[in-house]
Design an enzyme around this catalytic site. Structure first.
Site, PDB file in Angstrom:
ATOM      1  N   LYS A   7      28.276 -25.763  47.640  1.00 24.67           N
ATOM      2  CA  LYS A   7      27.188 -25.690  48.620  1.00 24.67           C
ATOM      3  C   LYS A   7      27.634 -26.332  49.938  1.00 24.67           C
ATOM      4  O   LYS A   7      28.420 -27.287  49.928  1.00 24.67           O
ATOM      5  CB  LYS A   7      25.938 -26.351  48.044  1.00 24.67           C
ATOM      6  CG  LYS A   7      25.568 -27.664  48.662  1.00 24.67           C
ATOM      7  CD  LYS A   7      24.314 -28.253  48.095  1.00 24.67           C
ATOM      8  CE  LYS A   7      24.280 -29.746  48.354  1.00 24.67           C
ATOM      9  NZ  LYS A   7      23.782 -30.184  49.636  1.00 24.67           N
ATOM     10  N   LYS A  35      26.566 -31.897  54.212  1.00 25.54           N
ATOM     11  CA  LYS A  35      26.785 -32.704  55.409  1.00 25.54           C
ATOM     12  C   LYS A  35      28.065 -33.514  55.256  1.00 25.54           C
ATOM     13  O   LYS A  35      28.835 -33.631  56.192  1.00 25.54           O
ATOM     14  CB  LYS A  35      25.619 -33.670  55.618  1.00 25.54           C
ATOM     15  CG  LYS A  35      24.325 -32.992  55.943  1.00 25.54           C
ATOM     16  CD  LYS A  35      23.455 -33.975  56.725  1.00 25.54           C
ATOM     17  CE  LYS A  35      22.066 -34.046  56.154  1.00 25.54           C
ATOM     18  NZ  LYS A  35      21.950 -34.982  55.030  1.00 25.54           N
ATOM     19  N   LYS A  71      28.802 -37.299  42.318  1.00 27.30           N
ATOM     20  CA  LYS A  71      29.114 -38.244  43.396  1.00 27.30           C
ATOM     21  C   LYS A  71      29.836 -39.482  42.860  1.00 27.30           C
ATOM     22  O   LYS A  71      30.795 -39.949  43.455  1.00 27.30           O
ATOM     23  CB  LYS A  71      27.842 -38.676  44.138  1.00 27.30           C
ATOM     24  CG  LYS A  71      27.303 -37.567  45.028  1.00 27.30           C
ATOM     25  CD  LYS A  71      26.378 -38.073  46.099  1.00 27.30           C
ATOM     26  CE  LYS A  71      26.049 -36.926  47.039  1.00 27.30           C
ATOM     27  NZ  LYS A  71      25.128 -37.234  48.084  1.00 27.30           N
TER      28      LYS A  71
HETATM   29  N1  AQP Z   1      23.685 -25.841  51.415  1.00 30.55           N
HETATM   30  C1  AQP Z   1      22.368 -25.927  51.418  1.00 30.55           C
HETATM   31  N2  AQP Z   1      21.599 -24.815  51.370  1.00 30.55           N
HETATM   32  C2  AQP Z   1      20.229 -24.906  51.384  1.00 30.55           C
HETATM   33  N3  AQP Z   1      19.582 -26.081  51.458  1.00 30.55           N
HETATM   34  C3  AQP Z   1      20.309 -27.222  51.518  1.00 30.55           C
HETATM   35  N4  AQP Z   1      19.990 -28.511  51.606  1.00 30.55           N
HETATM   36  C4  AQP Z   1      21.113 -29.263  51.623  1.00 30.55           C
HETATM   37  N5  AQP Z   1      22.185 -28.472  51.576  1.00 30.55           N
HETATM   38  C5  AQP Z   1      21.733 -27.196  51.505  1.00 30.55           C
HETATM   39  C6  AQP Z   1      18.617 -29.015  51.677  1.00 30.55           C
HETATM   40  O1  AQP Z   1      18.491 -29.762  52.886  1.00 30.55           O
HETATM   41  C7  AQP Z   1      17.602 -30.853  52.679  1.00 30.55           C
HETATM   42  C8  AQP Z   1      18.257 -32.142  53.117  1.00 30.55           C
HETATM   43  O2  AQP Z   1      19.305 -32.446  52.212  1.00 30.55           O
HETATM   44  P1  AQP Z   1      20.264 -33.681  52.316  1.00 30.55           P
HETATM   45  O3  AQP Z   1      19.806 -34.608  53.363  1.00 30.55           O
HETATM   46  O4  AQP Z   1      20.527 -34.242  50.953  1.00 30.55           O
HETATM   47  O5  AQP Z   1      21.573 -32.930  52.859  1.00 30.55           O
HETATM   48  P2  AQP Z   1      22.961 -32.510  52.186  1.00 30.55           P
HETATM   49  O6  AQP Z   1      23.589 -31.492  53.070  1.00 30.55           O
HETATM   50  O7  AQP Z   1      22.772 -32.176  50.745  1.00 30.55           O
HETATM   51  O8  AQP Z   1      23.679 -33.890  52.401  1.00 30.55           O
HETATM   52  P3  AQP Z   1      24.908 -34.578  51.791  1.00 30.55           P
HETATM   53  O9  AQP Z   1      24.703 -36.040  52.033  1.00 30.55           O
HETATM   54  O10 AQP Z   1      26.138 -33.970  52.312  1.00 30.55           O
HETATM   55  O11 AQP Z   1      24.786 -34.338  50.293  1.00 30.55           O
HETATM   56  P4  AQP Z   1      25.884 -33.821  49.326  1.00 30.55           P
HETATM   57  O12 AQP Z   1      27.105 -34.663  49.608  1.00 30.55           O
HETATM   58  O13 AQP Z   1      25.249 -34.069  48.012  1.00 30.55           O
HETATM   59  O14 AQP Z   1      26.059 -32.385  49.595  1.00 30.55           O
HETATM   60  C9  AQP Z   1      17.237 -30.829  51.201  1.00 30.55           C
HETATM   61  O15 AQP Z   1      16.016 -30.140  51.045  1.00 30.55           O
HETATM   62  C10 AQP Z   1      18.353 -30.028  50.578  1.00 30.55           C
HETATM   63  O16 AQP Z   1      17.956 -29.375  49.388  1.00 30.55           O
END
Ligand code: AQP
Length: 337
Positions: A201, A204, A120
């Site tokens: 992955k 969001k 990040k």
């Molecule tokens: N792709 C995924 N597959 C399975 N589990 C996932 N989680 C997140 N992405 C996946 C799980 O969801 C929970 C909340 O995570 P978060 O609020 O950190 O969501 P995110 O999608 O990872 O959000 P961001 O802000 O977009 O993060 P980045 O930019 O890092 O990808 C957690 O239990 C997470 O493991």
């Protein structure tokens, strides 16, 4: 129900109120919470302090709206406030207080090694201290509640590891204060990949930037159909997990978890069928999953006072546990007169 709660293991988890909650969050985390809800004493948090770690993305009005959206989605997905505590992180100041106390026992080198921080911060001109310190705040979230299990997606494995390390170091320095938690991960579906880019992955933040990257839980039928039908595959016509390309495997995993099938059943079902069939069937499965969630979500947000009451009750219960932990921590650290 609640009389037996003390005997059950405690679960803690959360989602950041940023971006659009997607099917990866649902499969990897929220649906796992719902499935195990009767087994454990559950605490689910909307981790708004974590959302501030990249403040450029978060306008105050946006954050206020997103916190309510995530809380309503927890309920719409099946989190039952009679069985689970739901609250907003910033409403329990002990999270910030414990973070400071844990900062003082956490070596900087441990934080410098965190892969999420490295990736990040690499794209940012100005990196806030909060982003660097994110894992300590997450450790505080978990340790405040004497958590046994943390059900999360597998992108969080390193954060669970550092939580354990911080707790162990604290216990070594000050005595046995913290329980050492374990992660709880799905065997299949712990990492759902981007539909357009199956090598990364589903996230969001990417989901907000790119159309067809993710399936938002509140997306329209048209957008869901479009994202799945145009998901990246290949020209091999291979639907066995072992040989499938990352994009096809991702679709198979989604189908598997959302239908509750085994891998063998999924392989047999799609054997000899083309990717068009897999995609069309997956569209229907996703729509069948999300329709009742969207319906319930709309009911919840239109029922005046309902969400506020639940969050208020959740805050009180969370506060009671968190303040007892902080008192114990301070006692052990010599912060009492
Ligand atoms: N792709 C995924 N597959 C399975 N589990 C996932 N989680 C997140 N992405 C996946 C799980 O969801 C929970 C909340 O995570 P978060 O609020 O950190 O969501 P995110 O999608 O990872 O959000 P961001 O802000 O977009 O993060 P980045 O930019 O890092 O990808 C957690 O239990 C997470 O493991």
């Amino acid at each position: 129900m609640k009389e037996n709660v003390e005997k059950k293991k405690r679960v803690f988890s959360g989602v950041q109120p940023t971006g659009q909650i997607h099917i990866g969050n649902y499969v990897g985390a929220i649906s796992l919470w719902v499935e195990n809800q009767d087994l454990y004493d559950n605490i689910f948090c909307i981790v708004d302090l974590h959302s501030l770690t990249i403040p450029e993305n978060i306008a105050p009005e946006y954050l206020r709206r997103k916190v309510r959206e995530v809380a309503a989605l927890y309920l719409a997905c099946g989190i039952d406030p009679e069985k689970s505590t739901i609250f907003v992180q910033s409403q329990v100041p002990e999270h910030a207080e414990l973070t400071w106390l844990l900062n003082c026992v956490t070596p900087i080198g441990w934080l410098e090694r965190m892969t999420q921080y490295k990736s990040k911060s690499a794209e940012m001109e100005t990196v806030g201290t909060g982003l660097f310190d994110y894992p300590v705040l997450m450790a505080a979230d978990i340790l405040l509640y004497d958590t046994d299990l943390v059900p999360v997606g597998d992108d969080q494995k390193q954060h669970i590891e550092i939580t354990r390390d911080i707790a162990q170091r604290f216990n070594h320095l000050y005595g046995e204060v913290f329980k050492i938690p374990d992660g709880l991960f799905r065997e299949s579906g712990a990492r759902i990949m981007g539909l357009d880019t199956p090598e990364v992955k589903m996230s969001k933040s990417l989901g907000e930037m790119k159309k067809r990257h993710s399936i938002g839980l509140l997306d329209s039928e048209e957008d869901i159909r479009d994202a799945i039908m145009r998901a990246t595959t290949d020209s091999n016509m291979e639907t066995r997990y072992e040989y499938a390309s990352p994009g096809v495997k991702n679709l198979l995993v989604l189908y598997e978890v959302l239908t509750g099938s085994s891998r063998e059943e999924v392989e047999e079902h799609f054997s000899g069928k083309n990717y068009g069939t897999l995609k069309k069937e997956l569209v229907e499965v996703v729509l069948d999953t999300l329709r009742p969630i969207q319906q319930k979500y709309n009911e919840i947000v239109n029922e005046e006072g309902y969400l506020d009451n639940i969050l208020n009750e959740g805050r009180m219960r969370a506060k009671e546990i968190a303040s007892a932990t902080i008192a114990r921590v301070k006692e052990h650290m010599g912060l009492t007169l």
